[in-house]
Design an enzyme around this catalytic site. Structure first.
Site, PDB file in Angstrom:
ATOM      1  N   SER A 139      -1.548   7.747   2.438  1.00  0.00           N
ATOM      2  CA  SER A 139      -0.602   7.097   3.559  1.00  0.00           C
ATOM      3  C   SER A 139      -1.113   7.762   4.721  1.00  0.00           C
ATOM      4  O   SER A 139      -1.683   8.805   5.005  1.00  0.00           O
ATOM      5  CB  SER A 139       0.821   7.589   3.342  1.00  0.00           C
ATOM      6  OG  SER A 139       1.721   7.368   4.283  1.00  0.00           O
ATOM      7  N   TYR A 152       7.459  14.320   2.270  1.00  0.00           N
ATOM      8  CA  TYR A 152       6.719  12.944   1.849  1.00  0.00           C
ATOM      9  C   TYR A 152       5.184  13.228   2.495  1.00  0.00           C
ATOM     10  O   TYR A 152       4.309  13.104   1.905  1.00  0.00           O
ATOM     11  CB  TYR A 152       7.315  11.957   2.683  1.00  0.00           C
ATOM     12  CG  TYR A 152       6.331  10.656   2.197  1.00  0.00           C
ATOM     13  CD1 TYR A 152       6.339  10.180   1.125  1.00  0.00           C
ATOM     14  CD2 TYR A 152       5.906   9.881   3.271  1.00  0.00           C
ATOM     15  CE1 TYR A 152       5.383   8.911   0.700  1.00  0.00           C
ATOM     16  CE2 TYR A 152       5.052   8.744   3.011  1.00  0.00           C
ATOM     17  CZ  TYR A 152       4.906   8.223   1.763  1.00  0.00           C
ATOM     18  OH  TYR A 152       4.179   7.111   1.376  1.00  0.00           O
TER      19      TYR A 152
HETATM   20  P1  NDP Z   1       7.191   0.049  -3.743  1.00  0.00           P
HETATM   21  O1  NDP Z   1       8.445   0.822  -3.918  1.00  0.00           O
HETATM   22  O2  NDP Z   1       7.327  -1.540  -3.769  1.00  0.00           O
HETATM   23  O3  NDP Z   1       6.490   0.386  -5.094  1.00  0.00           O
HETATM   24  C1  NDP Z   1       6.375   1.719  -5.558  1.00  0.00           C
HETATM   25  C2  NDP Z   1       5.763   1.602  -7.082  1.00  0.00           C
HETATM   26  O4  NDP Z   1       5.614   2.925  -7.645  1.00  0.00           O
HETATM   27  C3  NDP Z   1       6.621   0.766  -8.056  1.00  0.00           C
HETATM   28  O5  NDP Z   1       5.905  -0.156  -8.960  1.00  0.00           O
HETATM   29  C4  NDP Z   1       7.153   1.868  -8.849  1.00  0.00           C
HETATM   30  O6  NDP Z   1       7.682   1.543 -10.209  1.00  0.00           O
HETATM   31  C5  NDP Z   1       6.434   2.794  -8.963  1.00  0.00           C
HETATM   32  N1  NDP Z   1       6.996   4.159  -9.144  1.00  0.00           N
HETATM   33  C6  NDP Z   1       7.819   4.877  -8.543  1.00  0.00           C
HETATM   34  N2  NDP Z   1       8.096   6.090  -9.224  1.00  0.00           N
HETATM   35  C7  NDP Z   1       7.523   6.076 -10.267  1.00  0.00           C
HETATM   36  C8  NDP Z   1       7.585   6.958 -11.457  1.00  0.00           C
HETATM   37  N3  NDP Z   1       8.157   8.054 -11.432  1.00  0.00           N
HETATM   38  N4  NDP Z   1       7.104   6.557 -12.585  1.00  0.00           N
HETATM   39  C9  NDP Z   1       6.323   5.511 -12.755  1.00  0.00           C
HETATM   40  N5  NDP Z   1       6.118   4.450 -11.638  1.00  0.00           N
HETATM   41  C10 NDP Z   1       6.973   4.935 -10.371  1.00  0.00           C
HETATM   42  O7  NDP Z   1       6.454   0.791  -2.764  1.00  0.00           O
HETATM   43  P2  NDP Z   1       4.864   0.524  -2.112  1.00  0.00           P
HETATM   44  O8  NDP Z   1       4.345  -0.576  -2.913  1.00  0.00           O
HETATM   45  O9  NDP Z   1       4.951   0.402  -0.858  1.00  0.00           O
HETATM   46  O10 NDP Z   1       4.132   2.062  -2.500  1.00  0.00           O
HETATM   47  C11 NDP Z   1       3.179   2.143  -3.070  1.00  0.00           C
HETATM   48  C12 NDP Z   1       2.464   3.262  -2.861  1.00  0.00           C
HETATM   49  O11 NDP Z   1       2.161   3.119  -1.533  1.00  0.00           O
HETATM   50  C13 NDP Z   1       3.231   4.696  -2.870  1.00  0.00           C
HETATM   51  O12 NDP Z   1       2.319   5.700  -3.265  1.00  0.00           O
HETATM   52  C14 NDP Z   1       3.662   4.835  -1.356  1.00  0.00           C
HETATM   53  O13 NDP Z   1       3.726   6.185  -0.931  1.00  0.00           O
HETATM   54  C15 NDP Z   1       2.418   4.159  -0.748  1.00  0.00           C
HETATM   55  N6  NDP Z   1       2.392   3.962   0.682  1.00  0.00           N
HETATM   56  C16 NDP Z   1       3.265   2.975   1.071  1.00  0.00           C
HETATM   57  C17 NDP Z   1       3.568   2.571   2.162  1.00  0.00           C
HETATM   58  C18 NDP Z   1       4.302   1.619   2.901  1.00  0.00           C
HETATM   59  O14 NDP Z   1       4.876   1.568   4.180  1.00  0.00           O
HETATM   60  N7  NDP Z   1       5.117   0.851   2.018  1.00  0.00           N
HETATM   61  C19 NDP Z   1       2.368   2.977   3.412  1.00  0.00           C
HETATM   62  C20 NDP Z   1       1.479   4.001   2.843  1.00  0.00           C
HETATM   63  C21 NDP Z   1       1.711   4.369   1.552  1.00  0.00           C
HETATM   64  P3  NDP Z   1       9.055   1.509 -11.121  1.00  0.00           P
HETATM   65  O15 NDP Z   1      10.274   1.552 -10.145  1.00  0.00           O
HETATM   66  O16 NDP Z   1       9.121   0.502 -11.852  1.00  0.00           O
HETATM   67  O17 NDP Z   1       8.762   2.771 -11.736  1.00  0.00           O
HETATM   68  C1  8X3 Z   2       4.595   5.261   4.460  1.00  0.00           C
HETATM   69  C2  8X3 Z   2       4.020   4.831   5.648  1.00  0.00           C
HETATM   70  O1  8X3 Z   2       4.598   5.490   8.278  1.00  0.00           O
HETATM   71  O2  8X3 Z   2       6.718   5.295   6.621  1.00  0.00           O
HETATM   72  O3  8X3 Z   2       3.786   5.893   3.570  1.00  0.00           O
HETATM   73  O4  8X3 Z   2       5.037   6.955   6.487  1.00  0.00           O
HETATM   74  S1  8X3 Z   2       5.225   5.908   6.754  1.00  0.00           S
END
Ligand code: NDP
Ligand code: 8X3
Length: 251
Positions: A139, A152
């Protein structure tokens, strides 16, 4: 035909990455805790792309569950070429002094320890065949630190350190290690961060066009389609209206 395992494929980036890799011809292993989402995605992948798909429903925070899941893989899915460590979350938006220890545990156990558990299980197979690729979803929070985000941000800084360390230790085995560091993207991420408050989550993206999950799938596609001699180490990708974690130009 290559096989990819994507953690956290039940929504957001992971789902879009699974769809994109299937379109590129990968056989797909999808993981997450919500089995109904996994089954729905499996049906779409099989119907649309005619690739082999296997689902693993478990919590990445539990090393024993990770181990059992990987050991349970059928023979034709055991040879993993690409691991996408995507499962992760932010929990809570309070300043450090008001924040909740349970949120810390959840973020560190998922974003850092879950990533380590999965990588530790999959790397031996890659070493054995002297090839493989790991893509860690980090991120912008792994590069900058912003108010109310200390833990985070710490978890994603750790992901970046682990990425660099893996790259050093695995280079001699022909294993590439990449990371993608997105800025703000509209998925279920903010709903989870605000503990289910949809209104507050929506407000995060008010007045500008955030990234979407397909933008991250595009980035993964770029990384995995480079020639063998090219490794894309790290990509930081933002919405055009987001300069950094502090400055977003809202209409
Ligand atoms: P979502 O919440 O849409 O997806 C998160 C995914 O992670 C889900 O499929 C969830 O599945 C899975 N997950 C969470 N906790 C667990 C767990 N304990 N065990 C197994 N699976 C888990 O978010 P994003 O797609 O946005 O996030 C994906 C990644 O991208 C993350 O690492 C996030 O930190 C990162 N990210 C996101 C950004 C954003 O702004 N959206 C920006 C930068 C990075 P389930 O709940 O079914 O377990
Ligand atoms: C998620 C992006 O900008 O909310 O990883 O930290 S931000």
């Amino acid at each position: 035909m290559k096989t990819a395992l994507i953690t956290g494929a039940t929504s957001g980036f992971g789902r879009a990455i699974a769809l994109r890799l299937a379109a590129l011809g990968y056989h797909i292993i999808i993981t997450g805790r919500r089995n109904e989402h996994l089954q729905e995605l499996k049906n779409v992948l099989v119907d649309e792309f005619s690739v082999d798909v296997h689902t693993l429903c478990f919590d990445v925070r539990n090393n024993n569950a990770c181990t059992i899941a990987i050991q349970s893989l059928p023979e034709n899915f055991k040879n993993i070429d690409l691991l996408v460590n995507n499962a992760g979350l932010a929990a809570g938006t309070s300043p450090f002094q008001e924040s909740d220890l349970n949120d810390y545990d959840q973020m560190i156990d998922t974003n850092v320890k879950g990533l380590l558990y999965m990588t530790k299980l999959i790397v031996p197979g890659m070493i054995e065949k002297q090839s493989g690729h790991i893509i860690n979803i980090s991120s912008i929070a792994g590069i900058e630190v912003y108010p109310n985000g200390s833990v985070y941000c710490a978890s994603k800084h750790a992901v970046n350190a682990i990425t660099k360390g893996l790259r050093i230790d695995l280079v001699k085995y022909g294993i590439k290690v990449s990371s993608i560091s997105p800025g703000m993207a509209e998925t279920e991420f903010s709903v989870v961060r605000y503990h289910g408050d949809e209104e507050k989550a929506k407000a995060v993206y008010a007045g500008f066009t955030p990234l979407n999950a397909d933008d991250i799938a595009d980035t993964v596609e770029f990384i995995v389609t480079r020639p063998d001699h090219v490794s894309i180490n790290d990509i930081q990708i933002n919405p055009s209206q987001q300069a950094n974690t502090y400055i977003t130009h809202r209409n």
